[in-house]
Design an enzyme around this catalytic site. Structure first.
Site, mmCIF file in Angstrom:
data_model
loop_
_atom_site.group_PDB
_atom_site.id
_atom_site.type_symbol
_atom_site.label_atom_id
_atom_site.label_comp_id
_atom_site.label_asym_id
_atom_site.label_seq_id
_atom_site.Cartn_x
_atom_site.Cartn_y
_atom_site.Cartn_z
ATOM 1 N N ARG A 38 25.574 43.821 45.508
ATOM 2 C CA ARG A 38 26.558 45.104 45.510
ATOM 3 C C ARG A 38 25.835 46.170 46.590
ATOM 4 O O ARG A 38 26.462 46.776 47.509
ATOM 5 C CB ARG A 38 26.699 45.834 44.341
ATOM 6 C CG ARG A 38 27.667 45.331 43.381
ATOM 7 C CD ARG A 38 27.294 45.721 41.846
ATOM 8 N NE ARG A 38 28.433 45.321 40.995
ATOM 9 C CZ ARG A 38 28.518 44.037 40.445
ATOM 10 N NH1 ARG A 38 27.756 43.240 40.774
ATOM 11 N NH2 ARG A 38 29.326 43.831 39.793
ATOM 12 N N GLY A 101 30.425 33.835 42.972
ATOM 13 C CA GLY A 101 31.510 34.682 42.307
ATOM 14 C C GLY A 101 31.705 36.033 43.248
ATOM 15 O O GLY A 101 32.579 36.652 43.488
ATOM 16 N N ARG A 129 38.084 27.868 41.019
ATOM 17 C CA ARG A 129 37.766 29.216 40.176
ATOM 18 C C ARG A 129 38.939 30.279 40.666
ATOM 19 O O ARG A 129 39.320 30.333 41.665
ATOM 20 C CB ARG A 129 36.361 29.861 40.833
ATOM 21 C CG ARG A 129 35.269 28.989 40.254
ATOM 22 C CD ARG A 129 33.983 29.721 40.733
ATOM 23 N NE ARG A 129 33.802 30.898 39.580
ATOM 24 C CZ ARG A 129 32.795 31.382 39.501
ATOM 25 N NH1 ARG A 129 31.636 31.420 40.497
ATOM 26 N NH2 ARG A 129 32.692 32.510 38.259
ATOM 27 N N SER A 172 37.685 38.086 35.002
ATOM 28 C CA SER A 172 36.564 38.387 35.772
ATOM 29 C C SER A 172 36.567 39.959 35.863
ATOM 30 O O SER A 172 37.473 40.244 36.688
ATOM 31 C CB SER A 172 36.299 37.596 36.947
ATOM 32 O OG SER A 172 35.220 38.048 37.549
ATOM 33 N N SER A 173 35.326 40.471 35.465
ATOM 34 C CA SER A 173 35.411 42.001 36.045
ATOM 35 C C SER A 173 35.131 42.080 37.532
ATOM 36 O O SER A 173 35.338 42.994 38.173
ATOM 37 C CB SER A 173 34.222 42.610 35.210
ATOM 38 O OG SER A 173 33.128 42.171 35.566
ATOM 39 N N GLN A 174 34.838 40.777 38.105
ATOM 40 C CA GLN A 174 34.521 41.053 39.574
ATOM 41 C C GLN A 174 35.743 41.319 40.640
ATOM 42 O O GLN A 174 35.793 41.647 41.372
ATOM 43 C CB GLN A 174 33.990 39.625 40.052
ATOM 44 C CG GLN A 174 32.495 39.380 39.527
ATOM 45 C CD GLN A 174 32.087 37.853 39.981
ATOM 46 O OE1 GLN A 174 32.939 37.030 40.194
ATOM 47 N NE2 GLN A 174 30.713 37.682 39.784
ATOM 48 N N GLU A 319 27.445 36.513 30.392
ATOM 49 C CA GLU A 319 26.635 35.717 31.160
ATOM 50 C C GLU A 319 25.501 35.583 30.313
ATOM 51 O O GLU A 319 24.757 34.500 30.614
ATOM 52 C CB GLU A 319 26.220 36.443 32.394
ATOM 53 C CG GLU A 319 25.294 37.804 32.228
ATOM 54 C CD GLU A 319 25.233 38.254 33.615
ATOM 55 O OE1 GLU A 319 23.976 38.876 33.692
ATOM 56 O OE2 GLU A 319 26.080 38.699 34.491
ATOM 57 N N HIS A 346 33.989 30.240 34.641
ATOM 58 C CA HIS A 346 32.719 30.612 35.460
ATOM 59 C C HIS A 346 32.511 29.502 36.460
ATOM 60 O O HIS A 346 33.265 28.601 36.724
ATOM 61 C CB HIS A 346 31.808 31.058 34.563
ATOM 62 C CG HIS A 346 31.553 32.394 34.392
ATOM 63 N ND1 HIS A 346 30.866 33.154 33.928
ATOM 64 C CD2 HIS A 346 32.740 33.213 34.104
ATOM 65 C CE1 HIS A 346 30.922 34.499 33.513
ATOM 66 N NE2 HIS A 346 32.226 34.454 33.501
#
Length: 430
Positions: A38, A101, A129, A172-174, A319, A346
């Site tokens: 990030r 990811g 994915r 996914s929060s990504q 995770e 994942h």
């Protein structure tokens, strides 16, 4: 679906060391992958240069660094764990995502600001994915994307206007974090609305929001909605916390052997999901203590005589599932881990993989609709497959502490987030 590698490819086998007594060790853990990647994105999009200290050097972070460099960002290695990032005009390029990811979901929105097409590809597993949510969101913001999975090409042409985008991030929060990190650079900012099922891994979104605010960005939050105002991302100095999720297998060693493990420089306040391991280990019978050390704290964990099972909703901390599942397989009572259906998307289908590997060693693990039921059983040795998944590999190492003859396939897949893991592990066991 569990990814199974080509059977013609022989992967190295690592003999997981068996603990012969309580393990006592004092450890320093490398920096957080999530925070490092990030910080790299925000530094690349900033208006002025940034310095990143205590950078994690791993496959995932190297892929992020290489991806940004391929888009024209200057990243200078001032020391092995210290980067200087100088932002500039993003250019056309090609990004190799590997199995990361954060790279495949954070960099496509960044590519929307390049002056030409940006091509993305990755490992074979990466091509299956989930990616549709983030790519459809970019299309709704006026960005051209030519496919729904890797490989794909992003081509914006000019700075996108931004606006309101609805996204199903239940996988996914990504998907949310990827949009938020680049949102200030859109002409009108971006409002992200999550419209799907339960949103997993909320601490990772909180991490993203916290870091954006630290870089001078205004964000308004409400339930399942984030309003990011347009503005300059400020260059600054980022200091990366230790990776708490990578610390969990080592803390598990104390739980499994009745020993004491101390992790140096544990942050007293953090958005990392790995911090939840403290309460999990307490519930499983461990003694857990934050010990003042200089200006900070160390975390000390001492294991019990008999490890207890746990019933826990892990939707925000998915995770940690491989670590907790390994502990549950060695516990004296039943465990039920729920809220983790999203782990099927994942690095591998972690629910199917954990079930298969625990049961092959004589365990009793049942895959549920949204989790795992793990009952006490007497385990035996055998080969534990990693599925090219770093957290599957470390789960096998945990079980190997208490079970003779456990062999972990492809332990070096841990280099994704912790290069040299096996060496640190062997030194800890002694």
């Amino acid at each position: 679906m569990v990814f199974v590698s080509d059977s013609s490819i022989s992967l190295p086998i690592w003999d997981a060391p068996r603990a012969r007594g309580p393990i006592v060790s004092d450890l320093a853990i490398p920096g957080s992958k999530s925070i490092t990647n990030r910080a790299l994105i925000l530094a690349a999009l900033a208006s002025t240069p940034s310095t990143i200290i205590d950078v994690l050097r791993s496959r995932d972070t190297d892929l992020m660094t290489d991806g940004l460099r391929s888009l024209g960002i200057t990243i200078t290695e001032e020391a092995v764990d210290r980067y200087r990032v100088e932002p500039g005009q993003l250019s056309a390029g090609s990004v190799e995502c590997g199995l990361a990811g954060t790279v495949m979901r954070f960099l496509p929105p960044v590519a929307a600001f390049a002056d030409g097409p940006v091509h993305f590809d990755g490992d074979p597993q990466a091509r299956v994915r989930p990616m549709t949510s983030i790519l459809d969101a970019l299309r709704s913001l006026g960005v051209e994307v030519d496919n729904n999975n890797l490989p794909f090409t992003v081509n914006a042409g000019e700075v996108p206007e931004g606006g309101v985008v609805e996204i199903d991030a239940s996988g996914s929060s990504q998907f949310v974090s990827g949009l938020l990190l680049s949102a200030p650079r859109f002409k009108n900012g971006v409002t992200v609305k999550h419209v799907g099922g339960r949103l997993p891994s909320m601490p990772h979104i909180e991490m993203t929001v916290d870091m954006l605010r630290s870089a001078g960005i205004e964000i308004e939050e409400s339930e399942n909605q984030w309003v990011v105002h347009p503005g300059e991302i400020l260059g600054r100095t980022w200091r990366i916390e230790p990776d708490l999720s990578n610390a969990t297998p080592f803390l598990a060693a104390a739980a499994v052997t009745g020993g004491t493990i101390k992790i140096n420089h544990w942050p007293i306040k953090t958005t990392q999901p790995g911090d939840a391991i403290r309460s999990i280990l307490e519930r499983m019978g461990c003694e857990v203590e934050l010990v003042a050390q200089g200006e900070g704290y160390d975390l000390s964990v001492t294991g019990p005589v008999a490890l207890k099972g746990i019933e826990i909703d892990m939707s925000d901390i998915g995770e940690l599932t491989p670590t907790v599942a390994a502990l549950a397989a060695l516990a004296s009572t039943e465990s039920r881990l729920t809220g983790i259906a999203h782990l099927r998307g994942h690095e591998t289908d972690r629910l199917a993989a954990l079930t298969a590997e625990i049961n092959k060693l004589g365990g009793k693990c049942t895959e549920l609709k949204d989790g795992l039921l793990i009952e006490p059983a007497s385990l035996h040795g055998g080969v534990w497959h990693s599925y090219a998944d770093h957290r599957m590999a470390t789960a096998g190492a945990i079980i190997g502490l208490a079970v003779d003859g456990v062999q972990v396939e492809d332990i070096k897949t841990t280099s994704k987030t912790f290069p040299g893991f096996e060496n640190v592990w062997e030194e800890m066991v002694g």
